[in-house]
Write an enzyme that holds these catalytic residues in place. Structure first.
Site, PDB file in Angstrom:
ATOM      1  N   LYS A 180      38.396  43.050  40.381  1.00 30.43           N
ATOM      2  CA  LYS A 180      39.039  42.684  39.110  1.00 30.43           C
ATOM      3  C   LYS A 180      40.548  42.506  39.341  1.00 30.43           C
ATOM      4  O   LYS A 180      40.952  41.966  40.355  1.00 30.43           O
ATOM      5  CB  LYS A 180      38.681  43.724  38.044  1.00 30.43           C
ATOM      6  CG  LYS A 180      37.174  43.764  37.783  1.00 30.43           C
ATOM      7  CD  LYS A 180      36.733  44.871  36.873  1.00 30.43           C
ATOM      8  CE  LYS A 180      36.554  46.166  37.619  1.00 30.43           C
ATOM      9  NZ  LYS A 180      35.845  47.209  36.904  1.00 30.43           N
ATOM     10  N   ASP A 216      31.350  53.161  36.110  1.00 30.37           N
ATOM     11  CA  ASP A 216      31.103  52.937  34.672  1.00 30.37           C
ATOM     12  C   ASP A 216      29.630  52.635  34.355  1.00 30.37           C
ATOM     13  O   ASP A 216      29.130  53.014  33.295  1.00 30.37           O
ATOM     14  CB  ASP A 216      32.030  51.850  34.089  1.00 30.37           C
ATOM     15  CG  ASP A 216      32.035  50.561  34.886  1.00 30.37           C
ATOM     16  OD1 ASP A 216      31.397  50.502  35.950  1.00 30.37           O
ATOM     17  OD2 ASP A 216      32.696  49.596  34.453  1.00 30.37           O
TER      18      ASP A 216
HETATM   19  C1  BGC Z   1      33.232  46.830  40.109  1.00 39.00           C
HETATM   20  C2  BGC Z   1      32.130  47.771  39.688  1.00 39.00           C
HETATM   21  C3  BGC Z   1      32.162  47.944  38.176  1.00 39.00           C
HETATM   22  C4  BGC Z   1      32.140  46.597  37.480  1.00 39.00           C
HETATM   23  C5  BGC Z   1      32.183  46.708  35.972  1.00 39.00           C
HETATM   24  C6  BGC Z   1      33.176  45.541  39.316  1.00 39.00           C
HETATM   25  O1  BGC Z   1      34.255  44.726  39.649  1.00 39.00           O
HETATM   26  O2  BGC Z   1      33.114  46.530  41.481  1.00 39.00           O
HETATM   27  O3  BGC Z   1      32.260  49.019  40.333  1.00 39.00           O
HETATM   28  O4  BGC Z   1      31.053  48.708  37.790  1.00 39.00           O
HETATM   29  O5  BGC Z   1      33.230  45.823  37.921  1.00 39.00           O
HETATM   30  O6  BGC Z   1      33.325  47.364  35.532  1.00 39.00           O
END
Ligand code: BGC
Length: 491
Positions: A180, A216
């Site tokens: 992200k 999460d």
């Molecule tokens: C992360 C995950 C997370 C998901 C939703 C992804 O970019 O790698 O660990 O659960 O985003 O937040």
């Protein structure tokens, strides 16, 4: 009314009707949207590829090269209703950073969120040194403890950290990589619990109790599990996307043990990172990936989640404008600005009633001169992109449900999925389209969807509580073992 020009692209009959009768969509526009329309056969293929990748991720020897990481979470049980206590929870990885105080009450089988506080994380901090980020987290936690009058207590803490982590134990969690919008230096390859504790110790004015690290998805599954004990899948479709589910331990080759189940954090966002989704990625997906802060990483996520959907739409709109298929070929500064077309616009634009009006307002806001055909085309573009996202998610979820069913040698599986994330919750037809896809691809699974109420906060407390309960039970077992031995000797 102009409403039925927004039916899913997947309904090709409707699309034809839409094109001919309502919009007279130019052929060239259709050509751009066609690659976003994935047939059921294609979705079946995608689901089958993911099925293979789940196995690769679980394997002892194939794991290190697997794009879908299948990370053990050390969560072996869902809540049984006897958990209780006061907890702190931290939530990092969505749009905001939050600190919470949560109380779990046994008698009422209830999780009560006592209080919470949001702390902004400035964008520079998301890209700066890790030490600075953790100092900021420790400072926010301090402010919260002071405001709640909790500073003298040493409460257990659930840390929802929503990034791929190799978890060694419930309280040891190595960040594999940022995803992200985050990219702080000095954190990848490090134990996040250690970094948090070091930051708290650097301050030296308060302490925390035992820590449980939680993705999460796991928090979401656990917070729903409290209400519905058959909840064995957690799914997030928000800024990022991911899912977890209960897997048979004997299939988790990297973890000792034969009996029982463990929750696996699939990290399905990384699906396709080995190139296996090349056939469905469009030129727009390629640009989104290449201009992101982590090119080559999380290909699947970049086709699905809130951080990227708006940008895919923007790139499509720019291209259609360049080809004079929109706005008489006139763009605007806003349209040419990366990320200026927010994913939340799509929900507003695709709204059933009032969507067309919302579209026109948004286009005006973006400095574009539109006519009624333009605004209908824009709605169809948004629909093509969100619809593909929902169907891909549906295909992936079907893979997990089918896997659980086969694992348990059942002809028919009834299960519950805990879901969270703004895309799922806010978009007008996302959940419907996702469900329709799952029904098609996993016809032997009867799935209930439960929208999680604050899985990242309450769920984290739940995981911490279950971890404590299990630790407690282990101690009790050891003690009573001794007593039994004594009795046997006396006999
Ligand atoms: C992360 C995950 C997370 C998901 C939703 C992804 O970019 O790698 O660990 O659960 O985003 O937040």
């Amino acid at each position: 009314t102009g409403q039925d020009d927004l039916l899913p692209l997947s309904h090709s009959r409707t699309l034809r009707k839409t094109n001919l009768v309502r919009v007279a969509l130019p052929l060239q526009v259709q050509e751009y949207l066609e690659p976003f329309h994935l047939s059921v056969e294609k979705l079946r293929e995608v689901s089958a590829r993911l099925r293979k990748d789940l196995v690769r991720g679980l394997g002892k020897h194939s794991h290190h090269k697997a794009p879908v990481k299948m990370l053990p979470t050390f969560v072996r049980a869902t809540p049984d209703g006897t958990e209780k206590g006061d907890f702190l929870a931290l939530d990092l990885g969505g749009t905001n950073f939050r600190v919470l105080h949560v109380r779990v009450v046994e008698e009422e089988q209830k999780v009560l969120k006592m209080d919470s506080q949001i702390c902004a994380i400035p964008k520079e901090m998301m890209l700066g040194p890790g030490v600075q980020l953790f100092d900021h987290i420790a400072a926010c936690l301090n402010d919260f403890l002071v405001s709640q009058n909790l500073k003298g207590q040493t409460l257990p803490l659930g840390f929802t950290f929503s990034f791929p982590c190799e978890q060694k134990e419930i309280d040891k969690s190595i960040l594999i990589r940022w995803t992200k919008g985050f990219n702080c230096s000095g954190v990848e390859g490090e134990d996040v619990v250690k970094l948090l504790k070091e930051a708290i110790h650097r301050r030296g004015d308060y302490d925390i109790g035992s820590v449980a690290m939680v993705n999460d998805t796991v928090g979401t599954m656990m917070s729903c599990g409290y209400r519905d004990q058959s909840c064995e899948i957690g799914m997030i479709i928000g800024t990022g996307t991911n899912a977890c589910y209960m897997e048979e331990i004997k299939n988790v080759r990297r973890v000792e043990g034969e009996d029982g189940r463990m929750c696996i954090n699939t990290e399905w966002g990384g699906f396709g990172d080995d190139g296996c989704l090349k056939d469905i990625r469009t030129e727009f997906d390629v640009v989104v990936d290449e201009t992101s802060i982590n090119p080559g990483i999380h290909n699947f996520e970049k086709m699905i989640s809130g951080m990227y959907l708006g940008e895919i739409v923007r790139l499509l709109l720019v291209r259609l404008t360049e080809n004079k298929l929109l706005f008489e070929g006139r763009t605007s500064e806003a349209l040419l600005t990366p990320d200026a077309f927010e994913t939340k616009f799509m929900s507003e634009i695709e709204e059933r009633d009032g969507g067309l009006e919302n579209t026109q307002n948004i286009l005006t806001e973006l400095g574009l001169k539109w006519d009624s055909v333009d605004s209908r085309i824009v709605r169809l573009v948004c629909n093509a992109v969100s619809s593909r996202s929902a169907r891909l998610c549906g295909a992936a979820l079907a893979t997990l449900a089918n896997r659980i069913r086969v694992n348990r040698r059942l002809d028919h599986l009834k299960t519950t999925v805990g879901v969270d994330g703004t895309v799922y919750k806010k978009h007008p037809n996302f959940s419907e389209e996702l469900r329709a896809t799952v029904r098609l691809l996993a016809p032997d699974c009867d799935i209930t969807f439960l929208v999680s109420e604050d899985g990242s906060g309450k769920g984290a407390a739940m995981v911490t509580a279950v971890a404590q309960r299990l630790a407690h039970q282990t101690r009790l077992l050891e003690e009573s073992d001794g007593e039994v031995d004594d009795e046997e000797e006396e006999d």
